[in-house]
Design a protein around this motif. Structure first.
Motif, PDB file in Angstrom:
ATOM      1  N   ASN A 189      35.547  26.803  53.161  1.00 54.36           N
ATOM      2  CA  ASN A 189      34.740  25.801  53.865  1.00 54.36           C
ATOM      3  C   ASN A 189      33.719  26.450  54.786  1.00 54.36           C
ATOM      4  N   LEU A 190      34.135  27.511  55.489  1.00 49.90           N
ATOM      5  CA  LEU A 190      33.227  28.180  56.414  1.00 49.90           C
ATOM      6  C   LEU A 190      32.077  28.875  55.688  1.00 49.90           C
ATOM      7  N   LEU A 191      32.377  29.428  54.511  1.00 46.92           N
ATOM      8  CA  LEU A 191      31.367  30.178  53.767  1.00 46.92           C
ATOM      9  C   LEU A 191      30.682  29.337  52.697  1.00 46.92           C
ATOM     10  N   ASN A 192      31.198  28.141  52.512  1.00 45.10           N
ATOM     11  CA  ASN A 192      30.623  27.213  51.530  1.00 45.10           C
ATOM     12  C   ASN A 192      30.632  27.784  50.112  1.00 45.10           C
ATOM     13  N   ILE A 193      31.764  28.373  49.747  1.00 46.23           N
ATOM     14  CA  ILE A 193      31.951  28.885  48.391  1.00 46.23           C
ATOM     15  C   ILE A 193      33.331  28.479  47.907  1.00 46.23           C
ATOM     16  N   SER A 194      33.576  28.644  46.611  1.00 43.06           N
ATOM     17  CA  SER A 194      34.858  28.240  46.029  1.00 43.06           C
ATOM     18  C   SER A 194      35.963  29.219  46.421  1.00 43.06           C
ATOM     19  N   ARG A 195      37.193  28.847  46.111  1.00 44.92           N
ATOM     20  CA  ARG A 195      38.328  29.690  46.494  1.00 44.92           C
ATOM     21  C   ARG A 195      38.443  30.933  45.626  1.00 44.92           C
ATOM     22  N   THR A 196      37.859  30.922  44.413  1.00 48.47           N
ATOM     23  CA  THR A 196      38.006  32.077  43.512  1.00 48.47           C
ATOM     24  C   THR A 196      37.411  33.354  44.102  1.00 48.47           C
ATOM     25  N   PRO A 197      36.170  33.373  44.564  1.00 46.55           N
ATOM     26  CA  PRO A 197      35.650  34.610  45.185  1.00 46.55           C
ATOM     27  C   PRO A 197      36.374  34.966  46.480  1.00 46.55           C
ATOM     28  N   ILE A 198      36.870  33.961  47.207  1.00 45.56           N
ATOM     29  CA  ILE A 198      37.668  34.243  48.405  1.00 45.56           C
ATOM     30  C   ILE A 198      38.926  35.002  48.006  1.00 45.56           C
ATOM     31  N   ARG A 199      39.592  34.496  46.963  1.00 46.78           N
ATOM     32  CA  ARG A 199      40.831  35.125  46.511  1.00 46.78           C
ATOM     33  C   ARG A 199      40.577  36.543  46.013  1.00 46.78           C
ATOM     34  N   GLU A 200      39.470  36.743  45.284  1.00 45.83           N
ATOM     35  CA  GLU A 200      39.139  38.083  44.786  1.00 45.83           C
ATOM     36  C   GLU A 200      38.861  39.043  45.944  1.00 45.83           C
ATOM     37  N   ALA A 201      38.190  38.545  46.977  1.00 43.89           N
ATOM     38  CA  ALA A 201      37.912  39.383  48.147  1.00 43.89           C
ATOM     39  C   ALA A 201      39.205  39.765  48.854  1.00 43.89           C
ATOM     40  N   LEU A 202      40.140  38.820  48.963  1.00 45.17           N
ATOM     41  CA  LEU A 202      41.397  39.094  49.643  1.00 45.17           C
ATOM     42  C   LEU A 202      42.240  40.105  48.871  1.00 45.17           C
ATOM     43  N   VAL A 203      42.170  40.050  47.536  1.00 45.11           N
ATOM     44  CA  VAL A 203      42.887  41.042  46.726  1.00 45.11           C
ATOM     45  C   VAL A 203      42.350  42.442  47.028  1.00 45.11           C
ATOM     46  N   ARG A 204      41.031  42.572  47.086  1.00 45.38           N
ATOM     47  CA  ARG A 204      40.417  43.873  47.391  1.00 45.38           C
ATOM     48  C   ARG A 204      40.795  44.339  48.781  1.00 45.38           C
ATOM     49  N   LEU A 205      40.800  43.441  49.743  1.00 40.54           N
ATOM     50  CA  LEU A 205      41.148  43.804  51.117  1.00 40.54           C
ATOM     51  C   LEU A 205      42.632  44.141  51.243  1.00 40.54           C
ATOM     52  N   THR A 206      43.453  43.548  50.389  1.00 40.93           N
ATOM     53  CA  THR A 206      44.875  43.912  50.347  1.00 40.93           C
ATOM     54  C   THR A 206      45.030  45.356  49.871  1.00 40.93           C
ATOM     55  N   GLU A 207      44.251  45.733  48.864  1.00 45.32           N
ATOM     56  CA  GLU A 207      44.281  47.111  48.357  1.00 45.32           C
ATOM     57  C   GLU A 207      43.816  48.098  49.417  1.00 45.32           C
ATOM     58  N   GLU A 208      42.948  47.647  50.324  1.00 41.65           N
ATOM     59  CA  GLU A 208      42.434  48.509  51.391  1.00 41.65           C
ATOM     60  C   GLU A 208      43.300  48.449  52.655  1.00 41.65           C
ATOM     61  N   LYS A 209      44.431  47.788  52.543  1.00 39.47           N
ATOM     62  CA  LYS A 209      45.424  47.704  53.627  1.00 39.47           C
ATOM     63  C   LYS A 209      44.920  46.929  54.845  1.00 39.47           C
ATOM     64  N   LEU A 210      43.983  45.992  54.607  1.00 41.15           N
ATOM     65  CA  LEU A 210      43.512  45.140  55.695  1.00 41.15           C
ATOM     66  C   LEU A 210      44.122  43.737  55.647  1.00 41.15           C
ATOM     67  N   ILE A 211      44.741  43.409  54.530  1.00 36.75           N
ATOM     68  CA  ILE A 211      45.431  42.129  54.373  1.00 36.75           C
ATOM     69  C   ILE A 211      46.851  42.398  53.897  1.00 36.75           C
ATOM     70  N   ASP A 212      47.805  41.718  54.487  1.00 36.93           N
ATOM     71  CA  ASP A 212      49.193  41.761  54.030  1.00 36.93           C
ATOM     72  C   ASP A 212      49.552  40.404  53.439  1.00 36.93           C
ATOM     73  N   VAL A 213      50.193  40.416  52.288  1.00 37.58           N
ATOM     74  CA  VAL A 213      50.608  39.176  51.635  1.00 37.58           C
ATOM     75  C   VAL A 213      52.126  39.104  51.656  1.00 37.58           C
ATOM     76  N   PHE A 214      52.650  38.024  52.213  1.00 42.03           N
ATOM     77  CA  PHE A 214      54.086  37.814  52.294  1.00 42.03           C
ATOM     78  C   PHE A 214      54.455  36.584  51.457  1.00 42.03           C
ATOM     79  N   PRO A 215      55.255  36.775  50.406  1.00 38.92           N
ATOM     80  CA  PRO A 215      55.654  35.630  49.577  1.00 38.92           C
ATOM     81  C   PRO A 215      56.268  34.510  50.411  1.00 38.92           C
TER      82      PRO A 215
END
Length: 230
Positions: A44-70
């Protein structure tokens, strides 16, 4: 959630745009360590769909800037002092080598001119109490100038990819005007080391310049305990 630099560049697709904005805001602590990340809110803030958001978060997870907890969600990684130590180790090795190269070189006038110009901008910020986020950017630029001058720009990029946790700690430190002043003085000494070929003090000076954060970590652990990984 507060986001800066949200104007999309002409050459960015949605995935690149999402990645850049989210990472920049994590690195300047607008999105704080430990903060929950909502794909819906970011979309909503960036006015784009969730798919590019999700792809960005995957990349940031690989760079150890995002942690994903099931079952819990995605969170900005808290500052890991082990990763800070790794970045310090690499920068210590590389910067000692580069300053030695500069001292063994004939007087590198173009390098000194670029560094002194950068220092002039640093001093303006300190003297006029300007935005210390800009001082932090100039700090990074100061060191990158040396890497680029000796053809090691890719080494600098590799260091920056590893140093995301270290750089967030550096930013906390840089936003204190007294600490910015100290950093400026140390940058002046780096120029003097190159100019006057003070090769004998490189090892001790670089270690002191980079490890000064170790002396204040306990202060920041007390002041911002929620920023750090326990």
């Amino acid at each position: 959630m507060k986001l800066d630099n949200v104007i999309k560049n002409k050459n960015e697709n949605s995935r690149q745009y999402a990645y850049r904005v989210i990472k920049e805001n994590i690195m300047v602590l607008n999105i704080e360590p430990g903060e929950c990340i909502s794909e819906i809110e970011l979309g909503n803030l960036l006015n784009i769909s969730r798919t590019p958001i999700r792809e960005a978060l995957v990349r940031l997870t690989e760079e150890k800037l995002i942690d994903v907890f099931p079952q819990k969600g995605s969170f900005v990684s808290k500052i890991d002092l082990k990763l800070v130590e790794e970045a310090l180790f690499l920068r210590d090795l590389c910067e000692k080598k580069l300053l030695t190269m500069a001292c063994e070189d004939k007087i590198p006038e173009p390098l000194l001119k670029s560094l002194e110009k950068n220092l002039a901008y640093q001093k303006i910020i300190i003297d006029f109490d300007e935005n210390l986020h800009k001082f932090f950017d100039l700090d990074n630029e100061f060191h990158s100038i040396i890497f680029e001058y000796y053809g090691k720009s890719n080494v600098w990029k590799s260091i920056k990819r590893l140093a995301t946790h270290f750089d967030r700690l550096r930013l906390i430190d840089a936003l204190q005007i007294s600490n910015a002043t100290k950093t400026f003085e140390q940058h002046q000494e780096i120029v003097n080391i190159i100019k006057y070929k003070k090769i004998d003090i490189i090892d001790s000076f670089v270690s002191e310049h980079l490890s000064k954060f170790k002396h204040v970590i306990s202060t920041y652990l007390k002041r911002y305990p929620h920023y750090f990984l326990k």
